[in-house]
Design an enzyme around this catalytic site. Structure first.
Site, PDB file in Angstrom:
ATOM      1  N   CYS A 673       0.845  -1.192   0.000  1.00 14.04           N
ATOM      2  CA  CYS A 673       0.000   0.000   0.000  1.00 14.04           C
ATOM      3  C   CYS A 673       0.878   1.239   0.000  1.00 14.04           C
ATOM      4  O   CYS A 673       1.841   1.331   0.771  1.00 14.04           O
ATOM      5  CB  CYS A 673      -0.924   0.021   1.216  1.00 14.04           C
ATOM      6  N   ASP A 718      -2.928  -1.782  -2.854  1.00  9.92           N
ATOM      7  CA  ASP A 718      -3.823  -0.640  -2.664  1.00  9.92           C
ATOM      8  C   ASP A 718      -2.928   0.586  -2.829  1.00  9.92           C
ATOM      9  O   ASP A 718      -2.337   1.073  -1.864  1.00  9.92           O
ATOM     10  CB  ASP A 718      -4.458  -0.696  -1.277  1.00  9.92           C
TER      11      ASP A 718
END
Length: 721
Positions: A673, A718
């Site tokens: 992420c 993400d």
């Protein structure tokens, strides 16, 4: 007498009414009426009861929208429809621009259509001499936008031939032989699944017998999405004109045709208006006996229950930890989901643009915006409203205006010199890039730069509404787990401000993070925070007591999820605010461990500048991880005095055997992420290197191994650019 008394006559009348009502409601059974000939009771409209001789109640007429786009096209005499799948409003804006250009330049009869508003199983009934455009954005890791999910699942996800309306075709495998379509996709090359939505829809439509007209267009948001769009559409129109039997060279370049009309209301007219909108998104839609559904079209005003600073004062930057209370709203989430925050534009941007447009004295004038095309029913925001509300709440005036819009402003330039600049920036890609795009200048700033300080110009307000995109929510990875915090959603955000390389004398402020910083300042009685935002909401409805404040939010569900089997190990790479979803993941697994579940090794690679300044949640990790066997945080410090500059990818190589054992030998999951452009790519390369070194693979085999992890859902990202 002060009290009403029920006498015999009253009882008789009441009894007659009850008997009459009973006969009315059960007349179908008593009279043997066919239920097919009458609407069911559950579908009858509810009308408020009135007293005899009382003034007639004003009942809002409910207009039932048709979901049959083919029928609507027939009724409104349209031959070209522009479907859009849009998350941030850009695809919707492109569809509207194409539809208008088709009408104005080539006399096409066009309409735009939100994919979720229509039954897409009617595609097989669109006449062969009609044309369907698909303008589709790809969100996240190859996912469709929220409004395109149903269409995607119907058309693409199902491996079998989807069901359409007719159901009886010459070739059962090709039900869409009558469909002719044009395709443009919006994506970002920093993501692995670049423009995969438009590509897969294109492939599936063709497979089902449809014919694409012209080349598929693809725009890259990491490069220049606008330039990709402009260069594609010029060639596209030639092919479309040929298909529709129109002379491309004879295209009309006459005066502009307005899409909207703006009506200013007098004070007397305002008194008669039922409602004036001051920033509301739309009226909540209630079903009888239920609460409203909160989503991207109807966010929930959630109180901020906690707001605290995560960075030390010496860091010279700010990072907020916020908790919003969604108790009683019906909003649910899972670790890994995103929370959307709906900001407003900063006060100085509203004032600046209003001054340039000569609207400063009219900001609170109530106006109604309507479509010039009677067949168009969708408006960009609720009306009636005010100029101030539109500039503050409804349109994104802080985003750089498009090159096409700047060019359209040339005829309205007040001087010959400014007209030349509008024309130059609107035509020259390099001039636009340097002066607008790379400088990240807002519309007001661009106009000031062209006109000069204190100068004004008259622009039709409908032109601004047509060309400035709708203000959209900003998304943040949720940094909590519902297993621990079921009624609050946590978010972690660094306050963004920077000086662009091409304009170092100017400061660019992140819209939503600075809006949240204003909320934080109000909650913690910090005094004025610059830039200033109006956080009080419509008519002050977002203020709670002396220091409390609400923010409009909704939740967007994500595929970024922990493995269902908690005993499997996880490796998480999350530098900076990329740690946010992993805080939720670790809370989730810590709670599982407390509940007696077997939880696998949980390893977090976290990166920051200095341990004493921006080490997020440093005091939380030991407590969260104490019950998880094999849990640890491995930290990379990039600006720690006396320590070599280190990033998470360097720490990965130092712990390559641990990563290989957890992912390869124990079947673990790998998560990333943060920054897509640099960090995520580097992490991907490092994992390939680990497979080469620890797995004794060739580079080709290691690359395929990592791709296989992705395809099986064991390598999840993400990321943002």
């Amino acid at each position: 007498m002060s009290e009403a008394v029920i006498d015999t006559l009253d009882l008789a009348i009441l009894g007659a009414v009850l008997v009459g009502s009973g006969l009315y409601w059960f007349k179908d059974r008593l009279m043997g009426s066919s239920s097919a000939s009458k609407p069911a009771f559950g579908k009858q409209p509810l009308v408020p009861m009135q007293k005899p001789n009382a003034p007639a109640l004003k009942i809002n007429k409910v207009v039932r929208k048709t979901r049959d786009f083919v029928q609507k096209m027939k009724e409104t005499d349209k031959t070209v429809i522009f479907f859009y799948g849009s998350q941030t409003g850009t695809a919707e804006d492109y569809a509207a621009r194409l539809a208008k250009e088709g009408t104005q330049r080539y006399n096409l009869k066009t309409m735009t259509a939100d994919l979720e508003d229509y039954d897409m199983n009617l595609l097989d009934t669109l006449p062969a001499n009609h044309l369907a455009f698909f303008v589709l954005a790809t969100y996240g890791e190859g996912e469709p936008t929220d409004n395109a999910v149903d269409f995607w699942e119907h058309l693409v996800v199902n491996e079998d031939v989807p069901e359409f309306s007719i159901g009886d075709y010459k070739d059962a495998e090709k039900p869409l032989t009558n469909l002719n379509f044009v395709m443009f996709g919006l994506g970002n090359k920093t993501y692995e699944h670049y423009n995969s939505v438009c590509r897969r829809v294109d492939e599936k439509l063709t497979q089902l017998g449809a014919t694409r007209i012209g080349e598929r267009g693809e725009g890259d948001d990491d490069g220049s999405l606008e330039e990709d769009f402009l260069s594609w559409k010029d060639d596209m129109w030639k092919v479309v004109c040929d298909f529709m039997g129109i002379d491309f060279l004879a295209g009309n370049s006459g005066p502009r045709q307005a899409t909207y009309k703006v009506q200013e209301h007098t004070a007397e007219e305002v008194e008669e208006l039922k409602k004036v909108y001051h920033g509301e998104h739309q009226e909540p839609k209630f079903m009888l006996g239920s609460r409203p559904t909160y989503d991207s079209k109807n966010p929930y005003a959630a109180p901020i229950s906690v707001s605290r600073e995560l960075f030390a004062a010496s860091a010279g930057r700010h990072c907020l930890h916020m908790e919003v209370d969604v108790a009683g709203s019906g909003i649910t989430y899972q670790a890994g989901d995103h929370v959307a925050v709906w900001p407003v534009n900063a006060d100085h941007e509203v004032s600046k643009l209003a001054a340039v447009l000569n609207l400063s004295d009219k900001l609170d004038t109530v106006i109604t915006v309507s479509n010039t095309d009677p067949a168009s029913t969708k408006l960009p925001f609720p009306v009636p409203t005010t100029y101030r509300t539109i500039l503050r709440n409804y349109v994104d005036i802080t985003a750089p205006p498009s090159r096409a819009f700047i060019g359209q402003l040339t005829p309205f330039a007040p001087t010959e010199e400014s007209a030349k600049t509008f024309g130059h920036w609107g035509q020259d890609k390099e001039a636009f890039r340097i002066n607008v795009a790379d400088a990240r200048r807002s519309l007001g700033t661009v106009l000031e730069k062209i006109l000069g300080a204190g100068r004004t110009m008259e622009i039709p307000f409908d032109l601004l509404i047509e060309n400035v995109p709708r203000l959209q929510a900003r998304y943040y990875s949720i940094s909590s787990s519902p297993k621990v915090h079921p009624t609050t959603i946590h978010l972690t955000a660094v306050i963004l401000d920077y000086k662009p390389d091409v304009a170092p004398e100017e400061t660019v402020y992140g819209l939503a993070t600075n809006f949240l910083h204003n909320c934080h300042g109000h909650i913690n009685s910090m005094g004025a925070i610059e830039p200033k935002y109006e956080i009080s909401g419509p008519k002050g409805s977002y203020l709670v007591g002396e220091q409390g404040v609400k923010v409009p939010v909704h939740v967007r569900h994500s595929n970024f999820k922990l493995p269902r089997n908690a005993s499997l190990p996880v490796v998480m790479i999350g530098p900076g605010t990329g740690v946010a979803p992993f805080r939720g993941f670790i809370q989730d697994r810590a709670q599982d461990a407390k509940n007696g579940k077997k939880v696998g090794a949980t390893v977090l690679f976290f990166g920051c500048r200095r341990e004493d300044e921006d080490y997020m949640y440093k005091d939380e990790w030991p407590e969260l991880m104490k019950d998880i066997e094999g849990a640890q945080v491995i930290t990379a410090l990039s600006r720690q005095p006396g320590v070599p500059k280190t990033y998470v990818q360097h720490r990965m190589m130092e712990h390559k055997q641990l990563i290989w054992d957890l992912i390869h030998k124990q079947g673990g999951y790998f998560y990333v992420c943060g920054d897509a452009k640099n960090m995520a790519r580097e992490v991907n390369h490092r994992l390939i290197e680990i497979a080469v070194e620890c797995g004794e693979m060739t580079e080709e085999k290691a690359t395929n191994y990592v791709k296989e992890l992705r395809s099986r859902g064991r390598y999840e990202e993400d990321v943002w650019s």
